[in-house]
Design an enzyme around this catalytic site. Structure first.
Site, PDB file in Angstrom:
ATOM      1  N   PRO A  11       0.786  -1.228   0.000  1.00 50.05           N
ATOM      2  CA  PRO A  11       0.000   0.000   0.000  1.00 50.05           C
ATOM      3  C   PRO A  11       0.818   1.279   0.000  1.00 50.05           C
ATOM      4  O   PRO A  11       1.866   1.358   0.641  1.00 50.05           O
ATOM      5  CB  PRO A  11      -0.827  -0.104   1.290  1.00 50.05           C
ATOM      6  CG  PRO A  11      -0.152  -1.136   2.118  1.00 50.05           C
ATOM      7  CD  PRO A  11       0.516  -2.065   1.168  1.00 50.05           C
ATOM      8  N   ASN A  12       0.294   2.238  -0.752  1.00 55.12           N
ATOM      9  CA  ASN A  12       0.827   3.603  -0.853  1.00 55.12           C
ATOM     10  C   ASN A  12       2.075   3.708  -1.717  1.00 55.12           C
ATOM     11  O   ASN A  12       2.528   4.808  -2.010  1.00 55.12           O
ATOM     12  CB  ASN A  12       1.088   4.216   0.543  1.00 55.12           C
ATOM     13  CG  ASN A  12      -0.179   4.269   1.375  1.00 55.12           C
ATOM     14  OD1 ASN A  12      -1.171   4.833   0.927  1.00 55.12           O
ATOM     15  ND2 ASN A  12      -0.189   3.656   2.541  1.00 55.12           N
ATOM     16  N   ARG A  19       4.992  10.927  -2.472  1.00 55.03           N
ATOM     17  CA  ARG A  19       4.732  10.726  -1.045  1.00 55.03           C
ATOM     18  C   ARG A  19       6.039  10.856  -0.252  1.00 55.03           C
ATOM     19  O   ARG A  19       6.998  10.119  -0.508  1.00 55.03           O
ATOM     20  CB  ARG A  19       4.178   9.311  -0.920  1.00 55.03           C
ATOM     21  CG  ARG A  19       4.155   8.723   0.442  1.00 55.03           C
ATOM     22  CD  ARG A  19       4.104   7.198   0.324  1.00 55.03           C
ATOM     23  NE  ARG A  19       3.914   6.610   1.614  1.00 55.03           N
ATOM     24  CZ  ARG A  19       4.287   5.386   1.926  1.00 55.03           C
ATOM     25  NH1 ARG A  19       4.860   4.601   1.032  1.00 55.03           N
ATOM     26  NH2 ARG A  19       4.083   4.926   3.121  1.00 55.03           N
ATOM     27  N   TYR A  24      11.292   8.653   0.964  1.00 52.67           N
ATOM     28  CA  TYR A  24      11.237   7.604  -0.061  1.00 52.67           C
ATOM     29  C   TYR A  24      11.881   8.000  -1.394  1.00 52.67           C
ATOM     30  O   TYR A  24      11.969   7.169  -2.300  1.00 52.67           O
ATOM     31  CB  TYR A  24       9.776   7.193  -0.291  1.00 52.67           C
ATOM     32  CG  TYR A  24       9.133   6.611   0.960  1.00 52.67           C
ATOM     33  CD1 TYR A  24       9.582   5.403   1.488  1.00 52.67           C
ATOM     34  CD2 TYR A  24       8.105   7.275   1.619  1.00 52.67           C
ATOM     35  CE1 TYR A  24       9.016   4.876   2.637  1.00 52.67           C
ATOM     36  CE2 TYR A  24       7.531   6.763   2.767  1.00 52.67           C
ATOM     37  CZ  TYR A  24       7.990   5.556   3.275  1.00 52.67           C
ATOM     38  OH  TYR A  24       7.428   5.030   4.415  1.00 52.67           O
ATOM     39  N   ASN A  75       8.050  -5.698  -1.222  1.00 54.43           N
ATOM     40  CA  ASN A  75       8.008  -4.572  -0.289  1.00 54.43           C
ATOM     41  C   ASN A  75       6.567  -4.500   0.199  1.00 54.43           C
ATOM     42  O   ASN A  75       5.704  -3.934  -0.482  1.00 54.43           O
ATOM     43  CB  ASN A  75       8.418  -3.262  -0.963  1.00 54.43           C
ATOM     44  CG  ASN A  75       8.428  -2.105   0.031  1.00 54.43           C
ATOM     45  OD1 ASN A  75       7.926  -2.230   1.155  1.00 54.43           O
ATOM     46  ND2 ASN A  75       8.999  -0.984  -0.382  1.00 54.43           N
ATOM     47  N   ALA A  78       3.278  -0.969   4.667  1.00 53.72           N
ATOM     48  CA  ALA A  78       2.784  -0.997   6.054  1.00 53.72           C
ATOM     49  C   ALA A  78       2.315  -2.391   6.479  1.00 53.72           C
ATOM     50  O   ALA A  78       2.306  -2.700   7.686  1.00 53.72           O
ATOM     51  CB  ALA A  78       1.671   0.023   6.234  1.00 53.72           C
ATOM     52  N   GLU A  99      12.770  -9.497   1.175  1.00 53.22           N
ATOM     53  CA  GLU A  99      11.977  -8.354   1.671  1.00 53.22           C
ATOM     54  C   GLU A  99      12.770  -7.076   1.435  1.00 53.22           C
ATOM     55  O   GLU A  99      13.951  -7.004   1.779  1.00 53.22           O
ATOM     56  CB  GLU A  99      11.738  -8.577   3.172  1.00 53.22           C
ATOM     57  CG  GLU A  99      11.015  -7.462   3.871  1.00 53.22           C
ATOM     58  CD  GLU A  99      10.888  -7.746   5.388  1.00 53.22           C
ATOM     59  OE1 GLU A  99      11.221  -8.879   5.848  1.00 53.22           O
ATOM     60  OE2 GLU A  99      10.483  -6.830   6.117  1.00 53.22           O
ATOM     61  N   HIS A 101      12.764  -2.764   1.822  1.00 47.37           N
ATOM     62  CA  HIS A 101      12.213  -1.489   2.277  1.00 47.37           C
ATOM     63  C   HIS A 101      13.101  -0.374   1.762  1.00 47.37           C
ATOM     64  O   HIS A 101      14.335  -0.450   1.895  1.00 47.37           O
ATOM     65  CB  HIS A 101      12.136  -1.430   3.811  1.00 47.37           C
ATOM     66  CG  HIS A 101      11.271  -2.516   4.357  1.00 47.37           C
ATOM     67  ND1 HIS A 101       9.898  -2.463   4.255  1.00 47.37           N
ATOM     68  CD2 HIS A 101      11.574  -3.691   4.934  1.00 47.37           C
ATOM     69  CE1 HIS A 101       9.396  -3.573   4.777  1.00 47.37           C
ATOM     70  NE2 HIS A 101      10.388  -4.338   5.187  1.00 47.37           N
ATOM     71  N   ARG A 108      13.435   4.351  12.143  1.00 45.96           N
ATOM     72  CA  ARG A 108      12.196   5.129  12.162  1.00 45.96           C
ATOM     73  C   ARG A 108      11.378   4.808  13.425  1.00 45.96           C
ATOM     74  O   ARG A 108      11.927   4.314  14.404  1.00 45.96           O
ATOM     75  CB  ARG A 108      11.428   4.858  10.859  1.00 45.96           C
ATOM     76  CG  ARG A 108      12.238   5.299   9.627  1.00 45.96           C
ATOM     77  CD  ARG A 108      11.481   5.095   8.339  1.00 45.96           C
ATOM     78  NE  ARG A 108      10.272   5.897   8.306  1.00 45.96           N
ATOM     79  CZ  ARG A 108       9.292   5.725   7.401  1.00 45.96           C
ATOM     80  NH1 ARG A 108       9.392   4.772   6.484  1.00 45.96           N
ATOM     81  NH2 ARG A 108       8.227   6.494   7.431  1.00 45.96           N
TER      82      ARG A 108
HETATM   83  C1  DQA Z   1       8.356   0.880   3.574  1.00 42.96           C
HETATM   84  C2  DQA Z   1       8.473   1.082   5.092  1.00 42.96           C
HETATM   85  C3  DQA Z   1       7.127   0.860   5.778  1.00 42.96           C
HETATM   86  O1  DQA Z   1       7.257   1.053   7.193  1.00 42.96           O
HETATM   87  C4  DQA Z   1       6.103   1.847   5.262  1.00 42.96           C
HETATM   88  O2  DQA Z   1       4.842   1.594   5.830  1.00 42.96           O
HETATM   89  C5  DQA Z   1       6.023   1.873   3.769  1.00 42.96           C
HETATM   90  C6  DQA Z   1       7.248   1.725   2.980  1.00 42.96           C
HETATM   91  C7  DQA Z   1       9.655   1.233   2.839  1.00 42.96           C
HETATM   92  O3  DQA Z   1       9.780   0.864   1.681  1.00 42.96           O
HETATM   93  O4  DQA Z   1      10.534   1.904   3.407  1.00 42.96           O
HETATM   94  O5  DQA Z   1       4.973   2.133   3.209  1.00 42.96           O
HETATM   95  O6  DQA Z   1       8.080  -0.486   3.339  1.00 42.96           O
END
Ligand code: DQA
Length: 147
Positions: A11-12, A19, A24, A75, A78, A99, A101, A108
């Site tokens: 998501p997002n 964003r 990011y 990835n 959240a 995985e 990120h 964080r």
């Molecule tokens: C994320 C880190 C997560 O905590 C966050 O909710 C994201 C992006 C990252 O790529 O740094 O949406 O996965």
């Protein structure tokens, strides 16, 4: 024949580039897809690149990857920190899982420090920006060759 790697985004991440660019970065998810596809070709990989804001869709794609993929780069965004269902889906797969990120989740908020997915991941890459996806593909070549 090229090995198929699913690159799944949670998501997002469709808002990447717009964003919180201070966290990011400025590159969009389309840029990341293009980077992954460019890197995959010479490595003998074929990328299936997807993003969803829906947990169930990510789970359905992991089920699809279970049959079709030589490896999964994910990835989970959240859902990393909340989703036992995504962990269960990944646990049903025998292929390598990496995985990714973009940000360093350990630097964080404390609620980002725990990842359900890490209990299954063969490797975790965090804090390398979108380059983390390329590092994951590079590692995936080795994992697929050894598997
Ligand atoms: C994320 C880190 C997560 O905590 C966050 O909710 C994201 C992006 C990252 O790529 O740094 O949406 O996965």
């Amino acid at each position: 024949m090229a090995k198929i790697i699913y690159v799944l985004n949670g998501p997002n991440l469709n808002l990447l580039g717009k964003r919180q660019p201070e966290i990011y970065g400025a590159q969009t998810l389309d840029d990341v897809q293009a980077m992954c596809e460019a890197a995959a070709k010479p490595a003998g990989l074929r990328i299936v690149f997807r993003q969803s804001n829906a947990e169930h869709e990510l789970i359905d794609w992991i089920h699809e990857a279970r049959e079709a993929a030589a490896g999964i780069v994910i990835n989970p965004a959240a859902y990393t920190h909340t989703s036992i269902a995504i962990l269960d889906a990944l646990n049903a797969c025998s292929c390598p899982v990496i995985e990714v990120h973009i940000s360093n989740i350990h630097k964080r908020e404390s609620f980002r420090h725990h990842s359900y997915v890490s209990a299954r991941a063969d490797a975790v890459i965090a804090g390398c920006g979108v380059e983390g996806y390329l590092l994951a593909l590079q590692r995936m070549v080795t994992l697929c060759a050894n598997g």
